[in-house]
Design a protein around this motif. Structure first.
Motif, mmCIF file in Angstrom:
data_model
loop_
_atom_site.group_PDB
_atom_site.id
_atom_site.type_symbol
_atom_site.label_atom_id
_atom_site.label_comp_id
_atom_site.label_asym_id
_atom_site.label_seq_id
_atom_site.Cartn_x
_atom_site.Cartn_y
_atom_site.Cartn_z
ATOM 1 N N GLN A 118 0.852 -1.191 0.000
ATOM 2 C CA GLN A 118 0.000 0.000 0.000
ATOM 3 C C GLN A 118 0.890 1.244 0.000
ATOM 4 O O GLN A 118 1.158 1.827 1.045
ATOM 5 C CB GLN A 118 -0.922 -0.046 1.208
ATOM 6 C CG GLN A 118 -1.846 -1.250 1.148
ATOM 7 C CD GLN A 118 -2.861 -1.279 2.264
ATOM 8 O OE1 GLN A 118 -3.185 -0.270 2.863
ATOM 9 N NE2 GLN A 118 -3.384 -2.452 2.535
ATOM 10 N N LEU B 52 0.485 4.329 -1.071
ATOM 11 C CA LEU B 52 -0.024 5.646 -0.700
ATOM 12 C C LEU B 52 -0.667 5.675 0.684
ATOM 13 O O LEU B 52 -0.848 6.738 1.259
ATOM 14 C CB LEU B 52 -1.030 6.138 -1.750
ATOM 15 C CG LEU B 52 -0.476 6.271 -3.169
ATOM 16 C CD1 LEU B 52 -1.586 6.657 -4.138
ATOM 17 C CD2 LEU B 52 0.641 7.292 -3.236
ATOM 18 N N SER B 53 -1.026 4.514 1.196
ATOM 19 C CA SER B 53 -1.709 4.475 2.502
ATOM 20 C C SER B 53 -0.751 4.207 3.643
ATOM 21 O O SER B 53 -1.085 4.460 4.797
ATOM 22 C CB SER B 53 -2.753 3.370 2.537
ATOM 23 O OG SER B 53 -3.442 3.311 1.352
ATOM 24 N N VAL C 80 2.321 4.661 6.050
ATOM 25 C CA VAL C 80 3.038 5.842 6.541
ATOM 26 C C VAL C 80 4.498 5.858 6.075
ATOM 27 O O VAL C 80 5.020 6.902 5.673
ATOM 28 C CB VAL C 80 2.977 5.863 8.089
ATOM 29 C CG1 VAL C 80 3.839 6.971 8.652
ATOM 30 C CG2 VAL C 80 1.549 6.040 8.540
ATOM 31 N N THR D 80 -1.201 11.997 -2.548
ATOM 32 C CA THR D 80 -1.566 11.679 -1.162
ATOM 33 C C THR D 80 -2.370 12.764 -0.483
ATOM 34 O O THR D 80 -2.938 12.516 0.579
ATOM 35 C CB THR D 80 -0.294 11.464 -0.310
ATOM 36 O OG1 THR D 80 0.432 12.690 -0.286
ATOM 37 C CG2 THR D 80 0.580 10.363 -0.864
ATOM 38 N N PRO E 266 -0.735 9.751 4.347
ATOM 39 C CA PRO E 266 -1.682 9.479 5.424
ATOM 40 C C PRO E 266 -1.350 10.298 6.668
ATOM 41 O O PRO E 266 -0.172 10.461 6.988
ATOM 42 C CB PRO E 266 -1.504 7.978 5.691
ATOM 43 C CG PRO E 266 -0.206 7.610 5.083
ATOM 44 C CD PRO E 266 0.098 8.585 4.007
#
Lengths: 443, 315
Positions: free
Chosen positions: B171, B173-174, B176, B259, B263
């Motif tokens: 993931q 873009l999700s 950290v 983003t 996040p």
């Protein structure tokens, strides 16, 4: 030669005359500004009747939700004349009233005998009043909306899943009554194979940029005991915003995000939620009620496959839901107040409101929603009614924007990015909000 | 003879047009032509700058036009410099600037050096490499957002294929820790060709005879690279670093599209914070102060850097 000249002059006069007539006809055209979404299309359809009745043409300026606030708040702040009527978000009402963007409607309501008692009380407070709970009206409740849930009725009713669920959790798989039950269902469906496809528990709001995660987290926090301020002392937030119950609520929201959402759902709001549900990714879907007519009609997930339920209860039994929706206002900078007020008078009419509901808009008129036939009028009508009875809204203060940005940051930092604790996030929120109110001279 | 020629030349030279027409001097005419540009510059650049400086000392909010504007002195500046979130945003920006410049310079220079070998088909490869730079950032941002999609994205699929990790666990873009790198990757992909072009210009500017002399002295390829290629191309590399540094310090579009700063606030660079304060929270005075601080920071750093660049050029 003479006859050709006459003909040319005649033609020119005809063109000039027709242009004049056309200009005269359009001199009173009204422009209505709103977000670009399904209810807006329904309003276009509905407004054709207004044009038929009054001869006043309607033009529409619809902007996608992502730019809705930026676009129209800029328009209002710059005293623009683009919009004669605006369906502005509920949080704008304080700022719009105090900055003189909207026409105050009390005298007009009195003159036309439009009573706010005829509308659902929560929508009057949420969409029309500023200051809240005082009889100062700046809008007519136009589009009732609230956060609720849809679920895959067809999956829930599969006998093998029902059996497995009952064995595991000890209660019948069905729409959850509490948030704990909601999480159990979400966990049960997470990464399960259904019809050869991996599915996930729930789609919830996590969007960072505008208002998404705040709307989602608040939907849970209210029922856990979060309060914006001390009911006895306005703007006193310590111990209310960051109460132990509110902390538990935010922890729950994070746990739900961590355990049971589809991969990559870290920036999900209304559109992404609808996509997740429509594409058969999730068993449950948190979203505003305006999405329900479209989902009900969907070939793949609508009809008998979809069910609706009200936002569940918190651990103490309290049950609230986040208010959405908007009121319709006359923009004070418009030159067409009279025609715009005519539209509002027409829109407040019972028959128009009934048609509004039938076209996919959500009427706030008691006569429509309290009609005995209303709950059976659509599969989601009862869930909408029940949800509207338990609504709460975000701050509608003139400074709602920095208040919202603070909660967006604090919630996203904790829920999605996992930074700090829920207590840290809510303590930080108290600090941020205190600063905003101090800047406003309210503390 | 000479005098006659001078007279002929004088006679043949037309009287300045302006003087002939309205008695305007050449200098006056020059000002006449240049004044629209100067006025435009004053209206679009200079006036807003001074207006922003003025606003930075006030509590002005663009969404409260009716409110009385109070002079706050340096309060906005004090608040910004004491705000931990602002410092985190500055650190995030510094992180992006450092890694993007490092990667783009290394890869860009290597590519330029390879292209400069003039192998067969080098023109085709040069064009191909330049393509990302020619795309709109909006297109690139959306394109990569789909590539990074954990369920259907090609990037996740390829990484999964190579590493064996399930694609839904990748993931970019999700996550950290991965989100900042996802932006660095895209920015490097898009802007390395730009650095390559500048470096290529530098490499092509090195006279061939220097290499011929080195050959005569039997200098090895490695020695030629360290003693001729790199030092002579260094001003160009430094110029590329300057351009990319300034650009990436104010990086906005790519972060916003990929983003949105998340996040959480993991990828919230200074420009995103500035936009949120100015156009979402509507703290106009406060955000003006922040903009001035950023301007001074970029201007100051760029000045120091340009001085260093000039020293390198003079060597």
């Amino acid at each position: 030669m003479k006859s050709s000249l006459k003909m040319a002059l005649g033609l020119a006069s005809a063109i000039a005359a027709s242009t004049a007539v056309s200009n005269a006809a359009h001199a009173e055209d009204l422009t209505l500004c709103w977000a670009a979404w399904d209810p807006a299309n329904a309003l276009v359809e509905l407004s054709k009747d207004f044009t038929k009745e009054t001869g006043i043409g309607m033009k529409f300026e619809f902007v996608p939700w992502t730019n809705y606030a930026d676009r129209f708040l800029n328009e209002l702040n710059s005293h623009g004349k683009l919009c004669d009527l605006i369906i502005g978000d509920s949080q704008w009402i304080g700022g719009a009233a105090e900055n003189g963007h909207y026409v105050k409607l009390n005298d007009f309501f009195d003159k036309e005998k439009i009573s706010m008692d005829d509308f659902v009380p929560a929508t009057v407070v949420g969409y029309s009043e500023w200051p809240k709970n005082t009889p100062n009206y700046w809008a007519l409740p136009a589009m009732g909306d609230v956060v609720g849930w849809t679920y895959r009725k067809d999956w829930f009713s599969k006998p093998e899943l029902q059996k497995e669920f009952k064995e595991k959790y000890g209660w019948d798989l069905g729409p959850p009554a509490t948030f704990d039950q909601l999480k159990q269902i979400a966990e049960f469906f997470q990464k399960r194979q259904i019809d050869g496809k991996t599915v996930y528990g729930a789609s919830i709001y996590t969007e960072r940029g505008s208002e998404g995660i705040t709307m989602g987290a608040m939907d849970v926090l209210y029922s856990y005991g979060f309060q914006y301020e001390n009911p006895k002392k306005p703007y006193e937030m310590e111990g209310f915003v960051n109460s132990a119950d509110a902390v538990k609520g935010l922890e729950f929201y994070k746990a739900l995000y961590d355990c049971c959402t589809p991969p990559g759902a870290s920036n999900s709001y209304m559109g992404e939620g609808v996509d997740a549900f429509k594409s058969g990714q999730v068993a449950m879907h948190m979203n505003f009620a305006f999405t329900w007519p479209g989902l009900q009609k969907d070939e793949n997930v609508g009809g008998d496959k979809i069910g609706y339920f009200v936002n569940p209860k918190g651990p103490g039994g309290a049950q609230f839901a986040q208010l959405g929706g908007q009121g319709i206002s006359v923009v004070s900078y418009s030159d067409k107040h009279e025609a715009a007020l005519k539209y509002i008078k027409w829109f407040a009419n019972k028959d128009v409101q009934a048609k509004w509901w039938s076209l996919g808009g959500y009427s706030c008129l008691n006569a429509v929603v309290n009609d005995p036939k209303f709950p059976a009028s659509q599969p989601y009508a009862q869930a909408f009614l029940d949800s509207m009875a338990i609504v709460k809204d975000f701050w509608a203060e003139p400074s709602y924007a920095p208040l919202l940005q603070a909660s967006q940051k604090r919630f996203h930092d904790y829920v999605v990015a996992g930074q700090g604790s829920a207590k840290d996030a809510l303590d930080g929120l108290v600090k941020d909000w205190t600063q905003v109110f101090q800047d406003d001279g309210k503390m | 003879m000479l005098n006659r020629t001078a007279e002929n030349v004088a006679r043949a030279t037309p009287e300045p047009l302006a003087r002939k027409v309205r008695g305007i001097s050449d200098k006056g005419l020059a000002w006449l032509f240049i004044s629209p540009t100067i006025l435009l510059l004053l209206a679009i650049n200079i006036f807003p700058l001074f207006w922003a400086i003025y606003l930075s000392f006030t509590n002005y909010r663009a969404n409260r036009p009716n409110e009385v504007v109070k002079n706050l002195g340096f309060a906005n500046y004090q608040r910004i410099l004491g705000d931990q979130d602002i410092w985190i945003a500055m650190q995030t920006t510094a992180h992006f600037v450092f890694w993007t410049i490092l990667l783009q310079t290394l890869i860009g220079f290597t590519l330029a050096w390879l292209i400069d070998r003039k192998f067969r088909g080098h023109a085709f490869w040069t064009t191909l490499i330049l393509v990302p730079m020619m795309l709109s950032p909006a297109v690139v941002g959306n394109f990569w957002r789909f590539l990074y999609e954990p369920q259907i994205g090609l990037f996740s699929y390829v990484i999964s294929f190579v590493s064996g990790i399930p694609p839904t666990s990748i993931q970019m873009l999700s996550n950290v820790s991965m989100a900042p790198w996802s932006i660095i990757i895209v920015d490097t992909w898009m802007w390395t060709p730009y650095v390559m072009l500048i470096c290529l210009a530098g490499l092509r500017s090195i006279p061939e005879y220097i290499y011929e002399a080195a050959e005569v002295d039997r200098a090895s390829n490695w020695r030629q690279f360290w003693s001729i290629t790199l030092p002579m191309a260094l001003p160009f590399i430094m110029l590329a670093v300057l351009f990319r540094g300034i650009e990436n310090f104010k990086m906005f579009d790519m972060v916003n599209l990929l983003t949105g700063g998340g996040p959480g606030s993991t990828t919230e660079v200074a420009s995103i914070t500035l936009k949120r304060q100015a156009f979402e929270s509507w703290r106009t005075g406060y955000s003006s102060a922040f903009a001035i601080i950023l301007f001074v920071a970029v201007f100051g750093l760029a000045n120091i850097y340009v001085k260093a660049l000039n020293k390198v050029k003079q060597r």
